[in-house]
Design an enzyme around this catalytic site. Structure first.
Site, mmCIF file in Angstrom:
data_model
loop_
_atom_site.group_PDB
_atom_site.id
_atom_site.type_symbol
_atom_site.label_atom_id
_atom_site.label_comp_id
_atom_site.label_asym_id
_atom_site.label_seq_id
_atom_site.Cartn_x
_atom_site.Cartn_y
_atom_site.Cartn_z
ATOM 1 N N LYS A 202 0.830 -1.209 0.000
ATOM 2 C CA LYS A 202 0.000 0.000 0.000
ATOM 3 C C LYS A 202 0.865 1.261 0.000
ATOM 4 O O LYS A 202 0.642 2.189 -0.773
ATOM 5 C CB LYS A 202 -0.923 -0.023 1.229
ATOM 6 C CG LYS A 202 -1.757 1.229 1.413
ATOM 7 C CD LYS A 202 -2.767 1.408 0.307
ATOM 8 C CE LYS A 202 -3.412 2.771 0.364
ATOM 9 N NZ LYS A 202 -4.270 3.054 -0.775
ATOM 10 N N CYS A 258 -4.872 10.779 1.891
ATOM 11 C CA CYS A 258 -3.957 9.638 1.747
ATOM 12 C C CYS A 258 -2.566 10.019 1.249
ATOM 13 O O CYS A 258 -1.605 9.952 2.006
ATOM 14 C CB CYS A 258 -4.572 8.580 0.837
ATOM 15 S SG CYS A 258 -5.998 7.750 1.583
HETATM 16 P P1 NAD Z 1 -11.753 8.661 8.236
HETATM 17 O O1 NAD Z 1 -11.160 9.632 9.165
HETATM 18 O O2 NAD Z 1 -12.774 9.112 7.220
HETATM 19 O O3 NAD Z 1 -12.444 7.481 9.062
HETATM 20 C C1 NAD Z 1 -11.920 6.940 10.228
HETATM 21 C C2 NAD Z 1 -13.089 6.615 11.157
HETATM 22 O O4 NAD Z 1 -12.607 5.863 12.265
HETATM 23 C C3 NAD Z 1 -13.777 7.853 11.723
HETATM 24 O O5 NAD Z 1 -15.159 7.805 11.411
HETATM 25 C C4 NAD Z 1 -13.538 7.739 13.241
HETATM 26 O O6 NAD Z 1 -14.609 8.249 14.008
HETATM 27 C C5 NAD Z 1 -13.376 6.254 13.405
HETATM 28 N N1 NAD Z 1 -12.675 5.806 14.621
HETATM 29 C C6 NAD Z 1 -11.562 6.318 15.210
HETATM 30 N N2 NAD Z 1 -11.232 5.585 16.304
HETATM 31 C C7 NAD Z 1 -12.133 4.581 16.389
HETATM 32 C C8 NAD Z 1 -12.301 3.486 17.278
HETATM 33 N N3 NAD Z 1 -11.467 3.272 18.287
HETATM 34 N N4 NAD Z 1 -13.344 2.663 17.089
HETATM 35 C C9 NAD Z 1 -14.201 2.869 16.048
HETATM 36 N N5 NAD Z 1 -14.094 3.885 15.165
HETATM 37 C C10 NAD Z 1 -13.061 4.724 15.331
HETATM 38 O O7 NAD Z 1 -10.534 7.956 7.475
HETATM 39 P P2 NAD Z 1 -10.549 7.162 6.074
HETATM 40 O O8 NAD Z 1 -10.317 8.097 4.946
HETATM 41 O O9 NAD Z 1 -11.724 6.253 6.037
HETATM 42 O O10 NAD Z 1 -9.207 6.315 6.225
HETATM 43 C C11 NAD Z 1 -9.113 5.230 7.118
HETATM 44 C C12 NAD Z 1 -7.822 4.484 6.826
HETATM 45 O O11 NAD Z 1 -7.879 3.941 5.520
HETATM 46 C C13 NAD Z 1 -6.567 5.358 6.834
HETATM 47 O O12 NAD Z 1 -5.488 4.605 7.304
HETATM 48 C C14 NAD Z 1 -6.369 5.682 5.355
HETATM 49 O O13 NAD Z 1 -5.022 5.987 5.063
HETATM 50 C C15 NAD Z 1 -6.802 4.375 4.731
HETATM 51 N N6 NAD Z 1 -7.285 4.486 3.355
HETATM 52 C C16 NAD Z 1 -8.164 5.463 3.017
HETATM 53 C C17 NAD Z 1 -8.630 5.549 1.717
HETATM 54 C C18 NAD Z 1 -9.533 6.673 1.288
HETATM 55 O O14 NAD Z 1 -9.737 6.840 0.076
HETATM 56 N N7 NAD Z 1 -10.122 7.432 2.204
HETATM 57 C C19 NAD Z 1 -8.191 4.615 0.749
HETATM 58 C C20 NAD Z 1 -7.319 3.605 1.156
HETATM 59 C C21 NAD Z 1 -6.871 3.543 2.452
#
Ligand code: NAD
Length: 431
Positions: A202, A258
């Protein structure tokens, strides 16, 4: 299969809804009660095409529910970890406190034979540490990185171009095969490997994509001082199948939740590992990327006769890309804020990004209607290539503006048409 998704943001909400669509019994867990209430009502808490329909279908079917209470995930066989891994506030490294918090919350409910499958993007080596932390529960740990693109997240999750598992036990791969049976039966390539390789896949993918964008933006910098045209250059080199035309659009550079934080976290992790020099180029990739924002500011100052002070500038777009409401590390929003900081009267518009932008930059003026935003402006700056901005009529736009000036920060417009309509038109890296 009973599945839980811990963290229901841009990644987790789509993953949970897609898993329900594939027939699994899914519980999504998030600590944010507002998000959970919306998701439970079948509403998407952010803009993602196709997600509302998928959520409504899942919630109505009874196979998809959301909660703040992690105990309700106790009977899941696979727990997908999809919490955020933002940049630390005081350094380039990844902030793993949400990952650690989720693991702490999961530990009491993990049962022997269940599996935690990490989807968050983490520094290489994290998964092995987490595996040790849950070992005494009898549950396993796998890493299953996610490659979805915001704006195409539903399709990317339902029909991924590849599935990667990092595992320490063949039984864990078999369990994940059950989860992804539909995609695997459709011929999706599956790569099974160890934990560090899965984490690095990744990080390496994002580092490569960021490098490709900064490469063409570096060429744009050279084009700007030589009179060459970077778009023609990209077309010409892109015909070489080894290079390819995708991700070779010069402009204001990348942003979002990201790429920027992932390349910085990668560089920081490489330093910890004593291999800073191996990815030292990522510092340059980051620097080139940030310079493109400065280039837009410099162009604006130049086009407005040496100062933007008290000049009305309309900023078209706020999100880091079209078809998303995500403004995390958005170059568009950054440019709007920088112009405002220089004393310009900035009016910003975006089809879906205003609400999120306002909470970060309440000092800016926002208008939903594009015509209202354009009216009376002395300069327009196109910074997010939404379809409605790509198809703006140049002559009509000129009539609305006080002076027809356009900086096309995404090289998204037809240069000749805009010049013919009387615009002082500037693209990035374009002759
Ligand atoms: P985001 O901030 O939109 O979502 C994260 C969620 O996790 C939030 O809703 C938050 O309230 C929740 N959270 C935090 N602590 C928690 C806990 N202890 N229990 C339950 N929920 C909890 O982030 P995202 O964009 O969805 O990204 C998440 C991960 O995925 C990151 O590592 C990111 O790098 C990776 N990622 C994101 C994408 C993308 O396009 N957004 C693509 C690939 C990978």
């Amino acid at each position: 299969m009973k599945i839980s998704v811990i963290g229901c943001g841009y990644l987790g909400a789509v993953h949970a809804a897609a898993m329900a669509k594939l027939g699994h019994d899914v519980v999504g867990v998030d600590t944010d009660p507002v998000k959970v209430a919306k998701l439970s009502a079948g509403e998407a808490p952010f803009h993602e095409p196709g997600l509302p329909e998928l959520l409504t279908e899942g919630v109505r079917s009874g196979r998809l529910r959301f909660t703040t209470d992690i105990a309700q995930a106790g009977d899941a066989r696979v727990h997908f970890l999809a919490v955020g891994t933002p940049q630390l506030s005081d350094s380039d490294g990844a902030d793993l406190r949400f990952v650690d918090g989720a693991i702490d919350a999961l530990r009491p409910i993990l049962t022997p034979g269940s599996l935690v499958a990490g989807k968050s993007t983490v520094p290489v080596g994290t998964a092995a540490t987490l595996a040790e932390r849950i070992a005494e529960t009898g549950a396993g740990l796998a890493w299953n990185p996610e490659f979805l693109r915001e704006g195409f997240a539903v399709a990317d999750t339902l029909t991924p171009d590849r599935i990667v598992y990092g595992v320490t036990d063949a039984a864990h791969a078999e369990l994940l095969d059950e989860v992804y049976r539909v995609a695997l039966d459709a011929g999706t390539p599956r790569i099974t490997t160890d934990l560090p390789t899965a984490e690095l896949v990744k990080t390496a993918a994002n580092a490569f994509l960021a490098t490709k964008i900064s490469f063409i933006n570096a060429m744009a910098e050279i084009a700007e001082v030589t009179g060459a045209d970077v778009t023609t250059l990209a077309d010409a080199i892109g015909h070489d199948a080894r290079i390819g035309r995708r991700f070779l659009n010069a402009g204001i550079g990348f942003g979002g939740g990201c790429l920027p934080k992932d390349i910085r976290a990668f560089a920081a992790r490489a330093e910890e590992l004593g291999r800073a020099e191996s990815v030292a180029f990522l510092r340059q990739v980051d620097a080139i990327n940030l310079r493109r924002r400065e280039r837009v500011i410099d162009l604006a100052v130049e086009m407005l006769g040496g100062s933007v002070f008290q000049k009305r500038i309309v900023v078209l777009g706020l999100t880091f890309k079209p078809d998303s409401d995500d403004v995390r590390d958005s170059p568009a929003l950054d440019i709007a804020a920088q112009l405002h900081g220089l004393g310009a009267e900035v009016v910003a518009t975006d089809p879906y990004g205003i609400e999120n932008s306002r909470s970060r930059h309440p000092q800016l003026d926002y208008l939903e209607d594009v015509d209202d935003a354009l009216r009376g402006a002395e300069l327009a700056v196109l910074v997010t290539e939404w379809g409605e901005y790509r198809t703006l009529d140049a002559a009509r736009t000129a009539e609305l503006m006080a002076v027809p000036r356009m900086i096309d920060g995404r090289n998204a417009l037809d240069t000749q048409a805009w010049k013919a309509a009387g615009f002082d038109y500037r693209g990035l890296g374009r002759s």
